[in-house]
Design an enzyme around this catalytic site. Structure first.
Site, short mmCIF file in Angstrom:
data_model
loop_
_atom_site.label_atom_id
_atom_site.label_comp_id
_atom_site.label_asym_id
_atom_site.label_seq_id
_atom_site.Cartn_x
_atom_site.Cartn_y
_atom_site.Cartn_z
N HIS A 55 -71.71 38.64 47.76
CA HIS A 55 -72.48 38.42 46.52
C HIS A 55 -72.93 39.76 45.94
O HIS A 55 -73.84 40.40 46.45
CB HIS A 55 -73.71 37.54 46.80
CG HIS A 55 -74.41 37.10 45.55
ND1 HIS A 55 -74.50 35.79 45.16
CD2 HIS A 55 -75.05 37.81 44.59
CE1 HIS A 55 -75.17 35.71 44.02
NE2 HIS A 55 -75.51 36.93 43.65
N HIS A 57 -73.27 42.05 41.99
CA HIS A 57 -73.10 42.13 40.52
C HIS A 57 -72.57 43.52 40.21
O HIS A 57 -73.34 44.44 39.93
CB HIS A 57 -74.44 41.91 39.81
CG HIS A 57 -75.01 40.53 40.02
ND1 HIS A 57 -75.01 39.57 39.05
CD2 HIS A 57 -75.58 39.96 41.11
CE1 HIS A 57 -75.57 38.46 39.52
NE2 HIS A 57 -75.93 38.68 40.77
N HIS A 208 -75.67 30.63 41.00
CA HIS A 208 -77.01 31.17 41.25
C HIS A 208 -77.94 29.97 41.18
O HIS A 208 -78.24 29.48 40.09
CB HIS A 208 -77.38 32.19 40.16
CG HIS A 208 -76.86 33.56 40.43
ND1 HIS A 208 -75.54 33.84 40.48
CD2 HIS A 208 -77.52 34.73 40.68
CE1 HIS A 208 -75.39 35.14 40.74
NE2 HIS A 208 -76.57 35.69 40.88
N ASP A 307 -76.22 41.78 46.70
CA ASP A 307 -76.57 41.32 45.34
C ASP A 307 -76.52 42.44 44.31
O ASP A 307 -76.01 42.25 43.21
CB ASP A 307 -77.96 40.66 45.36
CG ASP A 307 -78.22 39.74 44.16
OD1 ASP A 307 -77.27 39.43 43.44
OD2 ASP A 307 -79.37 39.32 43.98
N TRP A 313 -82.61 44.98 38.36
CA TRP A 313 -83.34 44.08 39.25
C TRP A 313 -83.85 44.77 40.51
O TRP A 313 -84.78 44.31 41.15
CB TRP A 313 -82.43 42.91 39.67
CG TRP A 313 -82.17 41.98 38.54
CD1 TRP A 313 -82.95 40.92 38.19
CD2 TRP A 313 -81.10 42.03 37.59
NE1 TRP A 313 -82.42 40.32 37.08
CE2 TRP A 313 -81.29 40.97 36.69
CE3 TRP A 313 -79.99 42.87 37.41
CZ2 TRP A 313 -80.42 40.71 35.63
CZ3 TRP A 313 -79.14 42.61 36.36
CH2 TRP A 313 -79.36 41.56 35.48
N1 17E Z 1 -79.18 38.18 38.03
C1 17E Z 1 -79.84 37.11 38.55
O1 17E Z 1 -79.96 36.07 37.90
N2 17E Z 1 -80.36 37.20 39.78
C2 17E Z 1 -80.23 38.31 40.49
N3 17E Z 1 -80.75 38.36 41.72
C3 17E Z 1 -79.56 39.42 39.96
C4 17E Z 1 -79.03 39.31 38.71
C5 17E Z 1 -79.44 40.67 40.73
FE FE2 Z 2 -77.04 37.40 42.22
#
Ligand code: 17E
Ligand code: FE2
Length: 411
Positions: A55, A57, A208, A307, A313
């Site tokens: 996982h 991004h 998510h 992540d 974030w």
């Molecule tokens: N976007 C999201 O919705 N949740 C996250 N933990 C990250 C991006 C990193």
């Molecule tokens: Fe995520």
């Protein structure tokens, strides 16, 4: 090539591994080198199949502070900042950052990455760049792309079309973000939409799901029920599922039966959720993580992901899965001997299951010769010492190597 004197996983005896034409040819004790065969002596160190980032991004990696820093440290401020940063995305920008991030991961023994790519962007520029990179990097790191609607499917203009366009453009999996949709009805509809889209195009699903402390956020039951009733089952992953950590036990207990029947995978991201969740609590304050131990005991597959590497974030991050396992064991209170000794599975075999890598993953004859050599005698030591990955081979070719730092005392 003959790799000698290695402890494979939890083996108690050192073994030798012969690689021929990029595949594992033979594994056993006391293999003798053929004339002219390259020999590598592992000196009794640990060999594992490659690490897997289940996982990440990648499209947002390495953008922390752009255009501004996340001051509150919350998920929702992160989404706002990314929404601003997204406006200046170009292919070159995405390519440059992803190339850097993937090398950080590869240097730490990762050979597979599932990345969520934000498709709530009419230009789909990040998705296009990622599809190119998936092809260009495939001999080093295998990238799986999830079409991820960061700002919602029903709650973002043309969200459904963007999702379908992203799948047509080459995404491997369909995402959703039910807890961020405007209403509970939208949340439910977004999950029905995501499952139908995945069925239509024969894709995996990774949602998510309930990344919020709100115990009323119940996307998970909808996703699990759809996975069960459509038969998609283990093709489905639920990422984050933080709210499961906040559900009342009487509801959670009832839900666990459906979770077992559904066979879905869970991906927990301990760094991020220990940092982002619980922000609105006074004390005592929730940890905000899903129920990892209980899910494993329930027979559900669970993997750990990082992540994020340095983005709106989360302002830290190395991409090293040992960090993830280390913090995850703490936050999930998995501190027993077996928990620690087996914890490599959270970022190897369990992650391989979530990514549907199939039988081709693992050190056995006939499989692609993908493996890593740790500077440690076993995973327990590798984890505790944050051992470096001395070598990472993919299809029998060396793709990354590290030299251990030398620490000395002078007393
Ligand atoms: N976007 C999201 O919705 N949740 C996250 N933990 C990250 C991006 C990193
Ligand atoms: Fe995520």
């Amino acid at each position: 090539m003959l790799i000698r004197n290695a402890y494979i996983e939890k083996s108690t005896v050192p073994e030798d591994i012969r690689i021929t034409d990029g595949k594992f040819a033979e594994i056993g004790k006391g293999l003798q080198p053929a004339l002219g065969e390259e020999v590598i002596d592992c000196g009794g160190k640990l060999v594992l199949p490659p690490l897997i980032e289940s996982h990440m991004h990648l499209d947002t990696c390495l953008t922390a502070g752009e255009p501004r820093w996340n001051k509150s440290g919350t998920l929702f401020e992160g989404i706002e900042i990314w929404s601003e940063r997204k406006k200046s995305l170009t292919k070159a920008d995405v390519r440059e950052r992803v190339n850097r991030a993937v090398r950080m991961q590869a240097a730490n023994g990762i050979q597979y990455v599932r990345t969520h790519v934000d498709i709530t962007d009419p230009s789909l520029v990040a998705l296009e760049a990622m599809c190119e990179l998936r092809e260009e990097l495939k001999d080093f790191v295998e990238i799986q792309i999830v079409a991820f609607p960061q700002e919602g499917i029903l709650s973002y203009p043309n969200g459904k079309e963007l999702m379908e366009n992203a799948v047509k453009a080459g995404a491997d999996a369909v995402g959703a973000i039910p807890h961020y949709e405007f209403t509970r009805e939208y949340a439910v509809e977004s999950l029905h939409f995501a499952v139908k889209l995945a069925e239509k195009y024969g894709k995996l699903i990774d949602v998510h799901c309930d990344e919020i402390d709100d115990p009323a956020s119940r996307g998970l039951e909808v996703l699990a029920c759809l996975a069960y009733e459509t038969g998609m089952k283990e093709m489905v992953s639920a990422s984050h599922t933080c709210a499961l950590g906040s559900y009342d036990n009487s509801y959670a207990f009832k839900l666990f039966r459906l979770l077992r029947l559904s066979g879905i995978n869970f991906v927990c991201n301990p760094h991020i959720n220990i940092m982002l969740q619980g922000r609105l609590d006074a004390y005592p304050r929730r940890r905000g993580l899903t129920r990892v131990k209980e899910l494993l005991e329930n027979g559900n597959n669970v993997s750990f992901g990082y992540d994020v590497i340095y983005d709106p974030w989360y302002l830290l991050g190395t991409g090293n899965m040992l960090d993830v396992v280390h913090i995850g064991l703490h936050v999930c209170q998995m501190g027993g001997y077996d928990d620690i000794a087996d914890s490599y599975k959270l970022v190897t075999f369990n992650a391989a299951k979530a990514l549907h890598l199939g039988d081709a993953y693992g050190i056995k004859p006939g499989n692609p010769a993908n493996l890593i050599l740790f500077d440690a005698k076993d995973f327990y030591e590798a984890l505790n010492e944050r051992a470096v990955v001395l070598k990472s081979w993919k299809n029998g070719k060396l793709i990354a190597s590290s030299t251990p730092a030398k620490k000395e005392t002078h007393f």
